[in-house]
Design a protein around this motif. Structure first.
Motif, PDB file in Angstrom:
ATOM      1  N   ALA A   1       0.833  -1.208   0.000  1.00  0.00           N
ATOM      2  CA  ALA A   1       0.000   0.000   0.000  1.00  0.00           C
ATOM      3  C   ALA A   1       0.865   1.254   0.000  1.00  0.00           C
ATOM      4  N   LEU A   2       1.921   1.273   0.807  1.00  0.00           N
ATOM      5  CA  LEU A   2       2.810   2.441   0.865  1.00  0.00           C
ATOM      6  C   LEU A   2       3.537   2.648  -0.460  1.00  0.00           C
TER       7      LEU A   2
ATOM      8  N   THR B   1       2.525   1.761  -3.410  1.00  0.00           N
ATOM      9  CA  THR B   1       1.555   2.242  -4.391  1.00  0.00           C
ATOM     10  C   THR B   1       1.283   3.727  -4.215  1.00  0.00           C
ATOM     11  N   ILE B   2       1.134   4.158  -2.967  1.00  0.00           N
ATOM     12  CA  ILE B   2       0.894   5.581  -2.694  1.00  0.00           C
ATOM     13  C   ILE B   2       2.057   6.426  -3.197  1.00  0.00           C
TER      14      ILE B   2
ATOM     15  N   LEU C   1       1.809   9.232  -6.147  1.00  0.00           N
ATOM     16  CA  LEU C   1       2.201  10.619  -5.884  1.00  0.00           C
ATOM     17  C   LEU C   1       3.299  11.069  -6.847  1.00  0.00           C
TER      18      LEU C   1
ATOM     19  N   GLN D   1       0.821  15.519  -5.066  1.00  0.00           N
ATOM     20  CA  GLN D   1       1.920  15.468  -4.111  1.00  0.00           C
ATOM     21  C   GLN D   1       2.149  16.837  -3.476  1.00  0.00           C
TER      22      GLN D   1
ATOM     23  N   VAL E   1      -6.043  10.748   0.097  1.00  0.00           N
ATOM     24  CA  VAL E   1      -4.993  10.157  -0.745  1.00  0.00           C
ATOM     25  C   VAL E   1      -4.867   8.665  -0.448  1.00  0.00           C
ATOM     26  N   ILE E   2      -4.861   8.301   0.823  1.00  0.00           N
ATOM     27  CA  ILE E   2      -4.745   6.897   1.206  1.00  0.00           C
ATOM     28  C   ILE E   2      -5.970   6.115   0.723  1.00  0.00           C
TER      29      ILE E   2
ATOM     30  N   GLU F   1      -8.076   6.803  -1.710  1.00  0.00           N
ATOM     31  CA  GLU F   1      -8.146   6.705  -3.174  1.00  0.00           C
ATOM     32  C   GLU F   1      -7.145   5.688  -3.708  1.00  0.00           C
ATOM     33  N   SER F   2      -5.969   5.632  -3.093  1.00  0.00           N
ATOM     34  CA  SER F   2      -4.978   4.638  -3.498  1.00  0.00           C
ATOM     35  C   SER F   2      -5.481   3.221  -3.211  1.00  0.00           C
TER      36      SER F   2
ATOM     37  N   PRO G   1      -8.036  11.963  -5.422  1.00  0.00           N
ATOM     38  CA  PRO G   1      -8.381  11.917  -3.989  1.00  0.00           C
ATOM     39  C   PRO G   1      -9.565  12.805  -3.617  1.00  0.00           C
TER      40      PRO G   1
END
Length: 469
Positions: free
Chosen positions: A362-363, A365-366, A370, A377, A403-404, A406-407, A463
């Motif tokens: 997950a991190l 991908t974020i 960005l 960003q 943002v989290i 939506e990712s 987002p």
């Protein structure tokens, strides 16, 4: 002049051998194709197989082939195209799509909101289905098959009552500080490595090399050593493993044990993504790969048993370490019930297994999204700059949360719910009839990209949609 051949021309006997080999390959392919029909045909004709309202069996997404079904073929399709394929298939079959893992059919909810509620609700998950993921994923079963995420309804209810008594807001806040401290340490190590310093772990353990330190931080160089390249995915995977190890076993875990957990877990994780380990008893074969996996799992269990014994000594001394293991060791339900030794070991690794890849993926991908969208960003950076980078501040930031979210909507680290095997015949919303023994689940990765729900820009990273409502 005639061109000279680099080697003698093939003899007639060689052509015969080549022709025979080619014919054998064609024959094998034909047999497998015919055998696939003989193998999967009866399964699709049986009474339990999913059927539409008029009694017709649901056509699977791609024809299954022996021995892996059709999931292997589906996974070779690029992700966005895979989502569209599933969506198109579900449009013809009441919002569902059928896939095969080995010879086991699975009903995937793709575009039916009422079915999502039913399949994930207690009437199915607790009352009319069972977890058989251990049979489908033997590698998981070996490491944490007796844990909360793997057991059936009866054991799940008991373990859930015990485990949840130990988790509350105050305990989660304590875990947040462990996460923050470990993440800060890892980024400090990364900055130091970029400046030529050694990782703190390296200074305390002389047997480790700078090359291994750099690898754990995701740093690699080219052949002449002039260019350093950073792979965020590797760094984030190592960081997630260290964070969750400290949450699980406490910040007092020593360097050797932490490294042993990280390395053994990496071996297990690679096996989890290898389709050969889906085959029954492959993990028990005497090959080097299965032997290494068995050794890694045994090592992980032995480490957990050591930590449990240490935790019990701590309890006897009247001191409590606030980590996941201590919570599980202390946890009791209203009747005084507790987890036995195997359940303690397996539950610790249930949380570890559920947390490392999901968090790091997950991190990663974020960060990727960005990087692809500098305007987002920049907007996020402006929000973060309005206060200290501490948990109490960042947990309530609206744009960061958007943002989290939506990712995770576009690229969830887990594509869907773990399938459950029905213990009774049911009729799902829309009229799909599914018999006892069939697996059902929800494909959230496709569900979350439906234009009818998210709009024409459903495939776009935006987002703001979570702020607009």
């Amino acid at each position: 002049m005639f061109r000279s051949w680099p080697s003698p021309l093939p003899t007639p006997s060689t052509w015969v051998v080549v022709g025979a080999a080619g014919g054998a390959v064609i024959a094998v392919v034909a047999v497998i194709k015919d055998f696939s029909g003989l193998w999967f045909g009866p399964i699709m004709r049986c009474r339990a197989y999913p059927r539409l309202q008029d009694g017709r069996p649901v056509e699977p997404v791609f024809a299954p082939t022996f021995p892996f079904g059709n999931m292997a073929r589906l996974m070779r399709v690029p992700p966005v195209e895979q989502f569209k394929t599933l969506m198109q298939a579900s449009a013809k079959t009441l919002g569902y799509a059928v896939t095969f893992i080995l010879s086991r059919p699975r009903v995937n909810v793709i575009d039916n909101d009422e079915a999502v509620k039913v399949v994930l609700g207690a009437k199915v998950t607790v009352a009319r289905s069972d977890r058989t993921i251990g049979k489908q994923m033997p590698v998981w079963d070996r490491l944490f098959g007796k844990g909360l995420f793997m057991v059936g309804p009866t054991d799940w209810k008991r373990q859930h009552r015990i485990c949840m008594r130990g988790f509350g807001p105050k305990m989660l806040d304590r875990f947040a500080s462990v996460v923050a401290d470990t993440v800060a340490s890892e980024f400090k190590a990364l900055e130091g490595a970029a400046a030529g310093d050694r990782h703190p772990l390296q200074r305390s353990h002389s047997g480790r090399t700078l090359e291994r330190q750099a690898t754990s931080l995701g740093i690699c160089g080219n052949s002449d050593g002039q260019l350093a390249v950073w792979d965020p995915a590797v760094f984030l995977k190592t960081m997630a493993a260290r964070v969750i190890s400290k949450v699980a076993f406490g910040q007092g875990i020593d360097v050797d044990d932490e490294s042993a957990i990280t390395e053994a877990f990496s071996v297990w994780e690679q096996a989890s993504s290898d389709p050969r380990y889906l085959l029954p008893h492959y993990i028990d074969l005497p090959f080097s790969g299965p032997r290494a996996v068995r050794k890694a799992i045994k090592g992980l269990h032995m480490l957990a048993e050591k930590f449990i014994a240490r935790e019990r000594e701590t309890i006897a001394a009247g001191d409590e370490h606030q980590n996941l293991l201590s919570v599980l060791v202390h946890a009791r339900d209203d009747d005084g019930g507790k987890l036995d030794e195997d359940e303690l070991v397996h539950n610790v690794y249930s949380f570890l297994g559920a947390g490392v890849s999901t968090t790091s993926d997950a991190l990663a991908t974020i960060l990727f999204l960005l990087a692809r969208h500098p305007e987002i960003q920049s907007k996020l950076h402006q929000e973060l700059a309005t206060g200290p980078l501490e948990w109490e501040f960042v947990k309530d930031l609206p744009y960061l949360s958007a943002v989290i979210a939506e990712s995770l909507r576009l690229w969830p680290p887990v594509a869907g719910s773990i399938a459950r095997q029905l213990t009774d015949d049911i009729v799902l919303p829309g009229g799909l009839r599914v018999g006892k023994g069939i697996n059902v689940g929800v494909n959230s990765a496709t569900l979350q990209r439906r234009p009818g729900v998210w709009g024409a820009d459903a495939d776009k990273f935006r987002p703001e949609r979570f702020i607009e409502g």
